[in-house]
Design a protein around this motif. Structure first.
Motif, PDB file in Angstrom:
ATOM      1  N   MET A  69       0.802  -1.224   0.000  1.00  0.00           N
ATOM      2  CA  MET A  69       0.000   0.000   0.000  1.00  0.00           C
ATOM      3  C   MET A  69       0.840   1.281   0.000  1.00  0.00           C
ATOM      4  O   MET A  69       0.312   2.350   0.270  1.00  0.00           O
ATOM      5  CB  MET A  69      -0.909   0.018   1.231  1.00  0.00           C
ATOM      6  CG  MET A  69      -1.729  -1.225   1.425  1.00  0.00           C
ATOM      7  SD  MET A  69      -3.233  -1.220   0.476  1.00  0.00           S
ATOM      8  CE  MET A  69      -4.159   0.001   1.378  1.00  0.00           C
ATOM      9  N   ARG A  70       2.114   1.171  -0.276  1.00  0.00           N
ATOM     10  CA  ARG A  70       2.939   2.366  -0.175  1.00  0.00           C
ATOM     11  C   ARG A  70       2.655   3.340  -1.327  1.00  0.00           C
ATOM     12  O   ARG A  70       2.320   2.936  -2.433  1.00  0.00           O
ATOM     13  CB  ARG A  70       4.419   1.980  -0.173  1.00  0.00           C
ATOM     14  CG  ARG A  70       4.780   1.018   0.946  1.00  0.00           C
ATOM     15  CD  ARG A  70       6.281   0.837   1.089  1.00  0.00           C
ATOM     16  NE  ARG A  70       6.926   0.452  -0.151  1.00  0.00           N
ATOM     17  CZ  ARG A  70       6.990  -0.788  -0.606  1.00  0.00           C
ATOM     18  NH1 ARG A  70       6.419  -1.770   0.082  1.00  0.00           N
ATOM     19  NH2 ARG A  70       7.587  -1.072  -1.729  1.00  0.00           N
ATOM     20  N   ALA A  71       2.798   4.617  -1.010  1.00  0.00           N
ATOM     21  CA  ALA A  71       2.542   5.656  -2.007  1.00  0.00           C
ATOM     22  C   ALA A  71       3.578   5.566  -3.128  1.00  0.00           C
ATOM     23  O   ALA A  71       4.643   4.977  -2.954  1.00  0.00           O
ATOM     24  CB  ALA A  71       2.612   7.027  -1.339  1.00  0.00           C
ATOM     25  N   PRO A  72       3.278   6.161  -4.273  1.00  0.00           N
ATOM     26  CA  PRO A  72       4.249   6.139  -5.374  1.00  0.00           C
ATOM     27  C   PRO A  72       5.596   6.699  -4.920  1.00  0.00           C
ATOM     28  O   PRO A  72       5.641   7.752  -4.287  1.00  0.00           O
ATOM     29  CB  PRO A  72       3.612   7.043  -6.438  1.00  0.00           C
ATOM     30  CG  PRO A  72       2.169   7.079  -6.090  1.00  0.00           C
ATOM     31  CD  PRO A  72       2.061   6.863  -4.624  1.00  0.00           C
ATOM     32  N   SER A  88      -8.508  13.520  -7.512  1.00  0.00           N
ATOM     33  CA  SER A  88      -8.704  13.933  -8.893  1.00  0.00           C
ATOM     34  C   SER A  88     -10.093  13.520  -9.339  1.00  0.00           C
ATOM     35  O   SER A  88     -10.715  14.178 -10.172  1.00  0.00           O
ATOM     36  CB  SER A  88      -7.654  13.283  -9.787  1.00  0.00           C
ATOM     37  OG  SER A  88      -7.797  11.885  -9.719  1.00  0.00           O
ATOM     38  N   GLU A  89     -10.567  12.437  -8.723  1.00  0.00           N
ATOM     39  CA  GLU A  89     -11.891  11.973  -9.057  1.00  0.00           C
ATOM     40  C   GLU A  89     -12.924  12.695  -8.220  1.00  0.00           C
ATOM     41  O   GLU A  89     -13.955  13.125  -8.702  1.00  0.00           O
ATOM     42  CB  GLU A  89     -11.931  10.483  -8.734  1.00  0.00           C
ATOM     43  CG  GLU A  89     -12.983   9.711  -9.427  1.00  0.00           C
ATOM     44  CD  GLU A  89     -12.788   8.253  -9.082  1.00  0.00           C
ATOM     45  OE1 GLU A  89     -12.530   7.959  -7.908  1.00  0.00           O
ATOM     46  OE2 GLU A  89     -12.875   7.423  -9.974  1.00  0.00           O
ATOM     47  N   SER A 122     -13.454 -11.216 -11.098  1.00  0.00           N
ATOM     48  CA  SER A 122     -13.446  -9.883 -10.520  1.00  0.00           C
ATOM     49  C   SER A 122     -14.007  -9.885  -9.113  1.00  0.00           C
ATOM     50  O   SER A 122     -13.800  -8.967  -8.356  1.00  0.00           O
ATOM     51  CB  SER A 122     -14.263  -8.939 -11.392  1.00  0.00           C
ATOM     52  OG  SER A 122     -15.584  -9.406 -11.462  1.00  0.00           O
ATOM     53  N   GLY A 171     -13.931  -5.198  -9.469  1.00  0.00           N
ATOM     54  CA  GLY A 171     -13.131  -5.845  -8.451  1.00  0.00           C
ATOM     55  C   GLY A 171     -13.324  -5.314  -7.051  1.00  0.00           C
ATOM     56  O   GLY A 171     -12.423  -5.423  -6.262  1.00  0.00           O
ATOM     57  N   SER A 213       3.049  -0.366  -5.349  1.00  0.00           N
ATOM     58  CA  SER A 213       4.103  -1.012  -4.590  1.00  0.00           C
ATOM     59  C   SER A 213       4.503  -2.345  -5.187  1.00  0.00           C
ATOM     60  O   SER A 213       4.680  -3.324  -4.491  1.00  0.00           O
ATOM     61  CB  SER A 213       3.666  -1.178  -3.143  1.00  0.00           C
ATOM     62  OG  SER A 213       3.358   0.074  -2.617  1.00  0.00           O
ATOM     63  N   THR A 237      -9.591   8.869  -5.546  1.00  0.00           N
ATOM     64  CA  THR A 237      -8.595   9.916  -5.336  1.00  0.00           C
ATOM     65  C   THR A 237      -9.247  11.273  -5.487  1.00  0.00           C
ATOM     66  O   THR A 237     -10.368  11.388  -5.956  1.00  0.00           O
ATOM     67  CB  THR A 237      -7.464   9.815  -6.362  1.00  0.00           C
ATOM     68  OG1 THR A 237      -8.024  10.080  -7.642  1.00  0.00           O
ATOM     69  CG2 THR A 237      -6.853   8.446  -6.356  1.00  0.00           C
ATOM     70  N   ASP A 248     -11.738  -5.186   1.225  1.00  0.00           N
ATOM     71  CA  ASP A 248     -11.812  -4.814  -0.145  1.00  0.00           C
ATOM     72  C   ASP A 248     -10.891  -3.665  -0.415  1.00  0.00           C
ATOM     73  O   ASP A 248     -11.300  -2.572  -0.736  1.00  0.00           O
ATOM     74  CB  ASP A 248     -13.251  -4.410  -0.383  1.00  0.00           C
ATOM     75  CG  ASP A 248     -13.569  -4.469  -1.823  1.00  0.00           C
ATOM     76  OD1 ASP A 248     -12.637  -4.766  -2.573  1.00  0.00           O
ATOM     77  OD2 ASP A 248     -14.698  -4.200  -2.176  1.00  0.00           O
ATOM     78  N   ALA A 249      -9.626  -3.959  -0.248  1.00  0.00           N
ATOM     79  CA  ALA A 249      -8.689  -2.850  -0.167  1.00  0.00           C
ATOM     80  C   ALA A 249      -8.626  -2.026  -1.429  1.00  0.00           C
ATOM     81  O   ALA A 249      -8.682  -0.803  -1.379  1.00  0.00           O
ATOM     82  CB  ALA A 249      -7.322  -3.394   0.176  1.00  0.00           C
ATOM     83  N   GLU A 250      -8.529  -2.669  -2.562  1.00  0.00           N
ATOM     84  CA  GLU A 250      -8.273  -1.840  -3.740  1.00  0.00           C
ATOM     85  C   GLU A 250      -9.431  -0.902  -4.029  1.00  0.00           C
ATOM     86  O   GLU A 250      -9.237   0.253  -4.340  1.00  0.00           O
ATOM     87  CB  GLU A 250      -7.913  -2.681  -4.965  1.00  0.00           C
ATOM     88  CG  GLU A 250      -8.975  -3.616  -5.446  1.00  0.00           C
ATOM     89  CD  GLU A 250      -8.638  -5.049  -5.096  1.00  0.00           C
ATOM     90  OE1 GLU A 250      -8.115  -5.745  -5.943  1.00  0.00           O
ATOM     91  OE2 GLU A 250      -8.900  -5.463  -3.973  1.00  0.00           O
ATOM     92  N   LEU A 297      -9.612   2.183  -1.708  1.00  0.00           N
ATOM     93  CA  LEU A 297      -8.567   3.180  -1.667  1.00  0.00           C
ATOM     94  C   LEU A 297      -8.261   3.809  -3.016  1.00  0.00           C
ATOM     95  O   LEU A 297      -7.376   4.619  -3.135  1.00  0.00           O
ATOM     96  CB  LEU A 297      -7.311   2.533  -1.086  1.00  0.00           C
ATOM     97  CG  LEU A 297      -7.623   2.121   0.346  1.00  0.00           C
ATOM     98  CD1 LEU A 297      -6.741   1.023   0.825  1.00  0.00           C
ATOM     99  CD2 LEU A 297      -7.547   3.312   1.254  1.00  0.00           C
ATOM    100  N   VAL A 298      -9.014   3.448  -4.028  1.00  0.00           N
ATOM    101  CA  VAL A 298      -8.707   4.036  -5.318  1.00  0.00           C
ATOM    102  C   VAL A 298      -9.324   5.409  -5.486  1.00  0.00           C
ATOM    103  O   VAL A 298      -8.922   6.163  -6.356  1.00  0.00           O
ATOM    104  CB  VAL A 298      -9.161   3.144  -6.491  1.00  0.00           C
ATOM    105  CG1 VAL A 298      -8.261   1.950  -6.603  1.00  0.00           C
ATOM    106  CG2 VAL A 298     -10.587   2.756  -6.356  1.00  0.00           C
TER     107      VAL A 298
END
Lengths: 110, 654, 192
Positions: free
Chosen positions: B186-189, B650-651, C161, B631, C8, B648, B640-642, B645-646
């Motif tokens: 989960m690390r930031a870019p 910008s959205e 999915s 997903g 990551s 953002t 349901d992590a992804e 946390l998606v």
């Protein structure tokens, strides 16, 4: 594939279809044969002692690693997951060999 | 306290004002869970402290009569169990929960509901063990639970202990899996592993230690429970069982546990020292590798707790050498901390004082630890007050000082208001003096032959003076804790506003508002260096001195109401707390069989309801609301992590 | 778009969690097996391994569990290809083979008890039942998860999915199998 830390670039899709059902059947056949050999050698007269123990342990390791690498796809997973699992495996082995040695309980009756 | 960043401090919205009690019970926000971990840990700290005060009162003078032997056994057992499992471990989890995700630039942990489950299982386990007080008395077989003390007493006290530790183990294991996954995925870019703050590194090492060591004591605890309740013979020497096996299983866990307790404090100190020295951590990579080496070697030294159990000369030599070896990475860390301060522009704020105190006290504790590696000396010191002195210097002088450094450092970030510095310094000096007054004399007592775990001692043994001084010291510590509590309550209500970056910090948590928005970052940070935030604030002149740049690297949420950014967050869930209630119901039922079968059935029913509801929750209420949708409907144990946390800015900020 | 997820190194979140959990489980079973190895000769006057163990019978149940790993991986493969019919078939076969294994273990335990080895007969008995019992409990949990998956596949269909739970259950199931590979070798074959 991902045995180095190049795993950073590995994505899931790459390994999805490395093996087909036919491959899995062949691997299972192999595992079945190894099991049969394991059982068979325990019944061969004269094949005992250190030789039998070593053979059984080696065959057990072969089965173990085959399932992990192919059925669990660990061979195709990134380095991090391989590291965690094999690190735990080797750690567990080392620790418990040490414990059993301290009880002198490892080599006396095999 | 240089508040250089210009953004006006936003008046803190007290976290409790959002969502009410139900909001807390069902929260899956890592920050709220962290706060709950912290507060419950401090409650247990006070309980364990009261037990310690009774112990010290009993031992203040020879032939003490405050409590009898039976109660005394319960007191030192619960003091150890409480402080280790219910204070230091959860308080480390508190800091880890609150700051690890923020420090790596994430919006939450990988599995937010599982995180809530960890907390609720922890609190149920803590209540379960402590409730034994009302149900037949505290456990009385010492925190190490050696057989036969743990297996051959008839009363159910040690069942409370063994089952309670099993429950707490489940909580820690879930937490460890969650932290490992979070840090790896989960690390930031740009936040590569070797740009992570040392605190995060230490949390990672601790998570691995937990994952690999907890199962060992779990097996031992199951064996104790089976021996006590089902007639198995694991620790029954008369029929060939071997109580020494318990000592191996316990210390195979117990020694890594020591590093589980101390490494998070080392991580905190490694954040505090650079901030207040205004220098990068000296030898970052060495500190990281030393931490990992301590974790690794920590698995190879367990038998030094068992030198008097007759391991034989080969094993004793090997473990003695390993124990000496582990002093090397520890020493590397101490040198690096000193090197960090060397030549720095040091400001002695309260967190800095606690950190410096940590380094000094931990060094003393580490040195007395090395004396245990010499087997003949250890044989003399074993089970004496010298050992008590040693581990209080590393766990109190080390872990507790580190924890308070963290509390003073981050209080403003968590609650939006700073702890008072003047009162804080009173707290520090009282605690420092009280601590040394309590535990330094125990070195002398131990070397003069005073055994630990005795309810009283006779006059004329030469132990009177130092025992009395230790008791005086313990009440000075208690006073310092009262000062801290006063400071905390007062500052929470009316302390100075913190603003985003009160200490001119170096890591990502200081780019957010205080307290951080629910979603932590309105914009996911992009990391370019170790101490990224610092290098976005400061450049260097030709003499390599820091020069303030004309930038504002703060997260947008630090200067605007958080409602302006619509970041999608995981929904609250009451299934975690329900599952924990089910588990603890099951445990209570087990203690009073056969009537308890009904209670156990109820517990199992609650658990099944919770697991089923948990698994179905996301299918019935898809969390996606704005189209970033593939997903995220999850039908299994994982959260349901992804999907969570998606979302953002910008959205969201359209 | 998936900012936090892919930054990551493309590590799958749930699989990372599962592998770290399995690494932890290795320690758990390591401790159980070591306890057995320590106590294997301490029979306290009760029956020992050589008298009790029926290698042909255990070989058959080991073979059953081994083949359940094949059906599991075939289910996983079908799930990756989004072939719901095959997925159901192999999920149910895996659960069925698991049940056969559990039945074998039940039969074995009752035979042993009949022959005089109980939980409280000897440290050997205690450690044998604890080790194989915990393994059996893991199989039972696996069967429950497989059944739940099968029901779900009938009701809603398990698409790729929709989480990655077939994959997680598969990892767990194979893990239970590899533990049995070790138990079969170390506890059974090496003791007779």
């Amino acid at each position: 594939m991902a045995t180095e830390s190049t795993a950073v670039e590995t994505t899931e899709e790459e390994h999805a279809d490395h093996l087909s059902p036919a491959n899995y059947w062949m691997i299972a056949l192999f595992l079945a044969i190894v099991t049969a050999v394991e059982v068979a050698i325990t019944y061969i007269p004269g094949y005992d002692g250190a030789l039998l123990v070593t053979s059984l342990i080696v065959l057990g390791i072969v089965k173990f690693l085959t399932v992990v690498a192919f059925f669990m796809h660990l061979k195709y997973e990134p380095f991090t997951m391989n590291f965690m699992f094999y690190f735990g495996l080797l750690g567990a082995l080392a620790l418990f060999i040490a414990v059993l040695l301290s009880f002198r309980a490892l080599f006396d009756t095999f | 306290m240089a508040t250089i960043v210009e953004a006006p401090p936003v008046a803190p919205a007290a976290p409790s004002s959002r969502g009410g009690l139900w909001g807390w019970l069902t929260s899956v926000d890592h920050k709220k869970i962290g706060i709950m971990y912290g507060i419950s840990a401090f409650v247990f700290f006070v309980l364990g402290g009261i037990e310690a005060l009774v112990i010290r009162w009993q031992l203040a003078v020879p032939d003490g009569t405050l409590v009898n032997e039976e109660v005394y056994n319960q007191l030192f057992t619960m003091h150890g169990t409480t402080m280790v499992f219910l204070f230091v471990m959860p308080v480390s989890a508190a800091f880890g929960n609150y700051f690890m995700p923020i420090m790596i630039g994430a919006r939450d942990v990988a599995f937010p509901r599982m995180n809530a489950l960890s907390f609720w299982i922890f609190i149920s386990g803590g209540i379960f063990i402590s409730s034994s007080f009302f149900l037949g008395g505290f456990p009385d077989g010492a925190w190490v639970g050696y057989s036969p003390l743990s297996t051959q007493s008839e009363v159910i006290r040690m069942d409370f202990w063994a089952i309670g530790l099993l429950i707490l183990g489940v909580a820690s294991l879930l937490g460890a899996v969650n932290f490992i996954t979070t840090i790896f995925t989960m690390r930031a870019p740009g936040m590569t592993l070797f740009r992570m703050p040392v605190f995060v590194w230490m949390q990672l090492v601790v998570a691995f230690l937990l994952a690999f060591s907890l199962p060992l004591v779990t097996v031992g605890l199951f064996q104790v429970i089976l021996d006590r309740n089902f007639g198995t013979l694991f620790y029954d020497a008369a029929t060939g069982g071997d109580p020494i096996l318990w000592q191996h299983l316990f210390w195979l866990f117990g020694h890594p546990e020591v590093y589980i307790l101390i490494l998070p404090a080392m991580g905190i100190v490694s954040e505090v020292l650079p901030t207040f020295s205004r220098k990068p951590l000296f030898g970052y990579q060495f500190v990281v590798f030393a931490g990992a080496a301590i974790g690794f070697l920590g698995f190879g030294v367990w038998a030094h707790h068992m030198f008097t159990s007759g391991l034989g000369p080969v094993a004793e030599t090997a473990f003695g050498l390993m124990t000496m070896t582990i002093a090397v990475p520890t020493g590397i860390k101490i040198f690096n901390w000193v090197g960090t301060m060397w030549g720095g522009n040091i400001s002695f704020t309260t967190p800095m004082l606690f950190s410096v105190g940590f380094v000094a006290m931990f060094t003393i504790g580490g040195l007395s630890g090395v004396t245990h590696s010499i087997v003949p000396a250890d044989t003399q010191q074993h089970d004496s007050y010298y050992v008590v002195a040693h581990f209080h210097y590393v766990l109190f002088g080390g872990a507790v000082f580190g924890v308070f450094a963290g509390v003073y450092y981050w209080f403003g970030k968590v609650f939006g208001r700073m702890l008072d510095e003047t009162i804080g310094k009173w707290h520090y000096w009282l605690m420092f003096i009280g601590f040394n007054l309590t535990f330094a004399p125990m070195h002398f007592l131990g070397l003069n032959g005073m055994p630990r775990r005795i309810a009283t001692y006779g006059d004329g043994l030469g132990w009177n003076y130092w025992n009395f001084m230790a008791t005086v010291g313990s009440f000075v510590i208690a006073l310092s804790i009262l000062v801290f509590l006063y400071n905390a309550v007062r500052s929470y209500r009316s302390g100075e506003l913190a603003g985003p970056d009160p200490w001119d910090g170096r890591t990502l948590e200081w780019t957010t508002s205080s307290p951080p928005a629910d979603y932590n970052f309105a914009e996911v940070p992009v990391v370019e260096a170790i101490d990224d935030f610092w290098y976005k604030k400061y450049g260097e002149d030709e003499d390599h001195l820091p020069v303030r740049l004309d930038t504002n690297p703060l997260d947008p949420s630090a200067s605007a109401p958080q409602e302006e950014f619509h970041v999608h967050l995981p929904s609250p869930s009451y299934y975690p707390i329900l599952l924990a209630v089910g588990i603890v119901t099951l445990a209570y039922g087990f203690l009073w069989l056969p009537v308890g079968y009904l209670v156990m059935a109820a517990g199992l029913g609650i658990m099944l309801w919770a697991i089923f509801g948990w698994a179905m929750e996301d299918i019935d209420h898809p969390m996606g609301d704005n189209g970033h949708g593939e997903g995220h409907a999850d039908d299994g144990g994982g959260d349901d992590a992804e999907a969570e946390l998606v979302g953002t800015s910008s959205e969201g900020a359209e | 778009m998936a900012v936090a997820h892919t930054t990551s190194g493309g590590l799958d979140i749930r699989k990372t969690a599962m592998w770290s959990f399995l690494a932890s489980e290795l320690m758990f079973f390591g401790a159980l097996i070591s306890t057995f190895l320590l106590y294997r000769g301490r029979t306290n006057g009760g029956p020992d391994a050589e008298e009790l163990f029926d290698i042909p019978f255990t070989s058959v149940s080991s073979f059953v569990l081994l083949m359940s790993s094949l059906t599991m991986v075939l289910a996983h493969n079908a799930w990756e290809r989004n072939d719901q019919r095959q997925l159901r078939l192999w999920l149910l076969s895996t659960a069925g083979l698991g049940l056969v294994f559990l039945g074998g273990q039940f039969y074995e335990f009752s035979t042993f008890v009949h022959e005089g080895l109980k939980l409280d007969t000897s440290p050997f008995g205690s450690s044998f039942y604890m080790l194989t019992g915990f393994h059996g409990a893991h199989v039972a949990v696996g069967v429950l998860m497989l059944s739940a998956m099968s029901i779900l596949s009938f009701r809603v269909g398990l698409t790729k999915s929709r989480g990655m739970n077939v994959e997680l259950v598969a990892l767990y199931w194979h893990f239970v199998d590899i533990v049995w590979i070790v138990i079969f070798t170390v506890v059974y074959l090496l003791q007779v």
